[in-house]
Design a protein around this motif. Structure first.
Motif, mmCIF file in Angstrom:
data_model
loop_
_atom_site.group_PDB
_atom_site.id
_atom_site.type_symbol
_atom_site.label_atom_id
_atom_site.label_comp_id
_atom_site.label_asym_id
_atom_site.label_seq_id
_atom_site.Cartn_x
_atom_site.Cartn_y
_atom_site.Cartn_z
ATOM 1 N N CYS A 33 -1.082 -12.668 1.636
ATOM 2 C CA CYS A 33 -1.300 -13.634 2.706
ATOM 3 C C CYS A 33 -0.943 -13.060 4.065
ATOM 4 C CB CYS A 33 -0.427 -14.862 2.464
ATOM 5 S SG CYS A 33 -0.657 -15.627 0.865
ATOM 6 N N TYR A 34 -1.655 -13.530 5.084
ATOM 7 C CA TYR A 34 -1.378 -13.124 6.458
ATOM 8 C C TYR A 34 -0.118 -13.813 6.962
ATOM 9 C CZ TYR A 34 -6.176 -11.429 6.611
ATOM 10 O OH TYR A 34 -7.347 -10.760 6.371
ATOM 11 N N PRO A 82 -7.520 -5.458 5.840
ATOM 12 C CA PRO A 82 -7.391 -5.121 7.257
ATOM 13 C C PRO A 82 -5.944 -4.884 7.681
ATOM 14 C CG PRO A 82 -8.041 -7.422 6.982
ATOM 15 C CD PRO A 82 -7.965 -6.823 5.626
ATOM 16 N N THR A 83 -5.789 -4.188 8.793
ATOM 17 C CA THR A 83 -4.460 -3.958 9.358
ATOM 18 C C THR A 83 -3.833 -5.303 9.700
ATOM 19 O OG1 THR A 83 -5.104 -1.825 10.259
ATOM 20 C CG2 THR A 83 -3.220 -2.899 11.291
ATOM 21 N N SER A 116 3.897 -4.545 6.754
ATOM 22 C CA SER A 116 2.684 -4.214 7.499
ATOM 23 C C SER A 116 1.799 -3.310 6.672
ATOM 24 C CB SER A 116 3.040 -3.515 8.803
ATOM 25 O OG SER A 116 3.774 -4.384 9.631
ATOM 26 N N VAL A 117 0.494 -3.498 6.841
ATOM 27 C CA VAL A 117 -0.494 -2.668 6.166
ATOM 28 C C VAL A 117 -1.348 -1.987 7.227
ATOM 29 C CG1 VAL A 117 -2.514 -2.678 4.655
ATOM 30 C CG2 VAL A 117 -0.554 -4.128 4.119
ATOM 31 N N GLN A 118 -1.518 -0.691 7.079
ATOM 32 C CA GLN A 118 -2.395 0.076 7.965
ATOM 33 C C GLN A 118 -3.708 0.300 7.223
ATOM 34 O OE1 GLN A 118 -1.983 1.099 11.190
ATOM 35 N NE2 GLN A 118 -4.108 1.684 11.008
ATOM 36 N N ALA A 119 -4.792 -0.233 7.774
ATOM 37 C CA ALA A 119 -6.101 -0.119 7.126
ATOM 38 C C ALA A 119 -6.636 1.303 7.234
ATOM 39 C CB ALA A 119 -7.083 -1.087 7.770
ATOM 40 N N ILE A 120 -7.599 1.607 6.394
ATOM 41 C CA ILE A 120 -8.258 2.906 6.450
ATOM 42 C C ILE A 120 -9.108 2.944 7.702
ATOM 43 C CG2 ILE A 120 -10.003 4.332 5.328
ATOM 44 C CD1 ILE A 120 -8.930 3.320 2.669
#
Length: 151
Positions: A33-34, A82-83, A116-120
């Motif tokens: 979830c965001y 997504p990031t 946090s997620v860093q997208a490709i």
């Protein structure tokens, strides 16, 4: 910061020992979830009280049969995530296919245990090298045609 498509989350869930009455749950759904910081100026990610309208948790992680005992799962972040800043949320589903919020990896205000997620990015060195080679080839081809036409 976790990298999409590379890093893994270790997710564990179980029924709270303080639960007074256990509903007739049949399935557990775990979603990514965001966090509120990733919802700012993005109405397509808004949180709603009615679960069928809620857009906070669009990324499905796993759906499993409900079990009272502790369960765990290792999840490799999908490449298309997504990031943003996220948390993990679980829903219990009863026999009538009614979803009930079951638990989450953050507090009620959604301010702790966030990640946090860093997208490709989609760009690799091989793509950059290929674009440089084609650019050089096009300039050389243009010069050859120009010299050939003027001679």
């Amino acid at each position: 910061v976790l990298d999409a498509g590379i890093d893994k989350l270790s997710i564990t869930w179980k029924l709270s020992s303080t639960a007074k009455k256990q509903a007739n749950f049949t399935t557990i759904k775990v979603n990514l979830c965001y966090a509120p910081v990733s919802q700012v100026d993005r109405p397509w990610r808004r949180t709603e009280n009615e679960l069928f309208k809620d857009k906070t948790c669009p990324h499905k992680i796993i759906t499993r049969a409900y079990n009272k005992s502790s369960q765990s799962f290792k999840y490799t972040l999908d490449c298309d995530i997504p990031t943003g800043t996220y948390f993990v949320h679980t829903y219990a589903v009863d026999a009538k296919d009614y979803e009930v919020p079951f638990g989450q990896s953050t507090n009620e205000a959604k301010t702790t245990n966030l990640f946090s997620v860093q997208a490709i990015s989609g760009r690799h060195k091989s793509l950059d090298i290929a674009s440089v080679c084609f650019s050089v080839f096009s300039v050389l081809a243009m010069l050859v045609f120009f010299v050939n036409e003027t001679a």
